[in-house]
Design a protein around this motif. Structure first.
Motif, PDB file in Angstrom:
ATOM      1  N   LEU A  36      63.415  35.689  44.303  1.00 50.98           N
ATOM      2  CA  LEU A  36      64.083  34.892  45.451  1.00 50.98           C
ATOM      3  C   LEU A  36      65.501  35.191  45.900  1.00 50.98           C
ATOM      4  N   GLN A  37      66.213  36.136  44.993  1.00 51.18           N
ATOM      5  CA  GLN A  37      67.352  36.815  45.383  1.00 51.18           C
ATOM      6  C   GLN A  37      67.045  38.232  46.053  1.00 51.18           C
ATOM      7  N   GLY A  38      65.964  38.677  46.152  1.00 54.53           N
ATOM      8  CA  GLY A  38      65.663  39.598  47.038  1.00 54.53           C
ATOM      9  C   GLY A  38      65.837  41.056  46.262  1.00 54.53           C
ATOM     10  N   GLN A  39      65.955  40.770  44.721  1.00 52.56           N
ATOM     11  CA  GLN A  39      66.009  42.073  43.987  1.00 52.56           C
ATOM     12  C   GLN A  39      64.768  42.632  43.500  1.00 52.56           C
ATOM     13  N   THR A  40      63.634  41.989  43.819  1.00 54.44           N
ATOM     14  CA  THR A  40      62.336  42.551  43.387  1.00 54.44           C
ATOM     15  C   THR A  40      61.374  42.196  44.464  1.00 54.44           C
ATOM     16  N   SER A  41      60.196  42.883  44.729  1.00 54.61           N
ATOM     17  CA  SER A  41      59.507  43.013  45.714  1.00 54.61           C
ATOM     18  C   SER A  41      58.410  41.841  46.060  1.00 54.61           C
ATOM     19  N   GLY A  42      58.168  41.259  44.824  1.00 52.87           N
ATOM     20  CA  GLY A  42      57.464  40.353  44.713  1.00 52.87           C
ATOM     21  C   GLY A  42      57.387  39.552  43.383  1.00 52.87           C
ATOM     22  N   VAL A  43      56.375  38.285  43.292  1.00 55.91           N
ATOM     23  CA  VAL A  43      56.556  37.914  42.025  1.00 55.91           C
ATOM     24  C   VAL A  43      55.047  38.092  41.359  1.00 55.91           C
ATOM     25  N   ASP A  44      55.002  38.813  40.420  1.00 59.99           N
ATOM     26  CA  ASP A  44      53.599  39.406  39.749  1.00 59.99           C
ATOM     27  C   ASP A  44      53.206  38.673  38.722  1.00 59.99           C
ATOM     28  N   SER A  45      52.367  37.562  38.975  1.00 54.50           N
ATOM     29  CA  SER A  45      51.814  36.783  37.991  1.00 54.50           C
ATOM     30  C   SER A  45      51.245  37.619  36.727  1.00 54.50           C
TER      31      SER A  45
END
Length: 199
Positions: A36-45
């Motif tokens: 959410l802070q833009g430090q990774t490209s997505g949430v990988d469950s």
């Protein structure tokens, strides 16, 4: 907080979240906040699921997705509504009476530390509400026949794009191009690269 979900679904998600050991809830929440802070490209469950397994937490993949969605919606909603950490905890308590004090304290601490960054990133994203390319794979193939032509012998390029949508979901898009289409595609990319070098 995620008002669109029914009360029973929220209750199950809260139960699952509160059953997590504190360090696991912290790690899972930090993974989501990092996105959410833009430090990774997505949430990988799947990655979250793997880290839970390494920590010895036995939980099915559907529950991991439920926890991930709930926390993602909660933090996103808190950012959108400009909630302080106290307001976030208050809203969570209003939504369910099943919250443990330890879980609420973890979420309070993390939101105190990361909430401002999440809000800033949300403002940027609202201006740029488009997907982001995170991976591109290609292969060259040869179509040898089809329903209408026995001897086709036509080369093609197959592309697979991985895109993170504004919602955070990672999706894949595949398409094929003839060689002339690919050459035009390549020419346009070269033009874009040349323009970007001048900026």
């Amino acid at each position: 907080m995620p008002a669109a979900e029914e009360s029973h679904g929220i209750s199950r998600a809260v139960d699952k979240i509160c059953s997590l050991p504190p360090y696991v809830l912290t790690e899972t929440s930090q993974h989501i906040l990092t996105y959410l802070q833009g430090q990774t490209s997505g949430v990988d469950s799947a990655e979250i699921d793997l880290s839970l397994q390494r920590a010895g937490v036995t939980i099915d993949h559907e529950a991991v997705q439920s926890i991930t969605r709930f926390l993602l919606l909660t933090f996103r909603s808190a950012g959108k509504n400009n909630f302080s950490a106290d307001e976030l905890v208050s809203k969570l308590e209003e939504g369910s009476s099943k919250w443990s004090k330890a879980s609420l304290q973890i979420l309070h601490t993390l939101w105190s530390e990361h909430g401002a960054s999440v809000r800033a990133q949300q403002e940027v994203q609202s201006m740029l509400s488009i997907g982001q390319l995170v991976d591109m794979q290609w292969k060259l193939g040869m179509a040898v026949s089809s329903d209408t032509c026995r001897s086709l012998n036509s080369p093609y390029v197959s592309l697979l794009l991985k895109i993170v949508e504004p919602s955070g979901q990672i999706c894949q898009r595949a398409f094929e191009m003839t060689i002339p289409q690919f050459q035009n595609f390549h020419k346009q990319f070269k033009e874009m690269a040349a323009i970007m070098e001048t900026v």
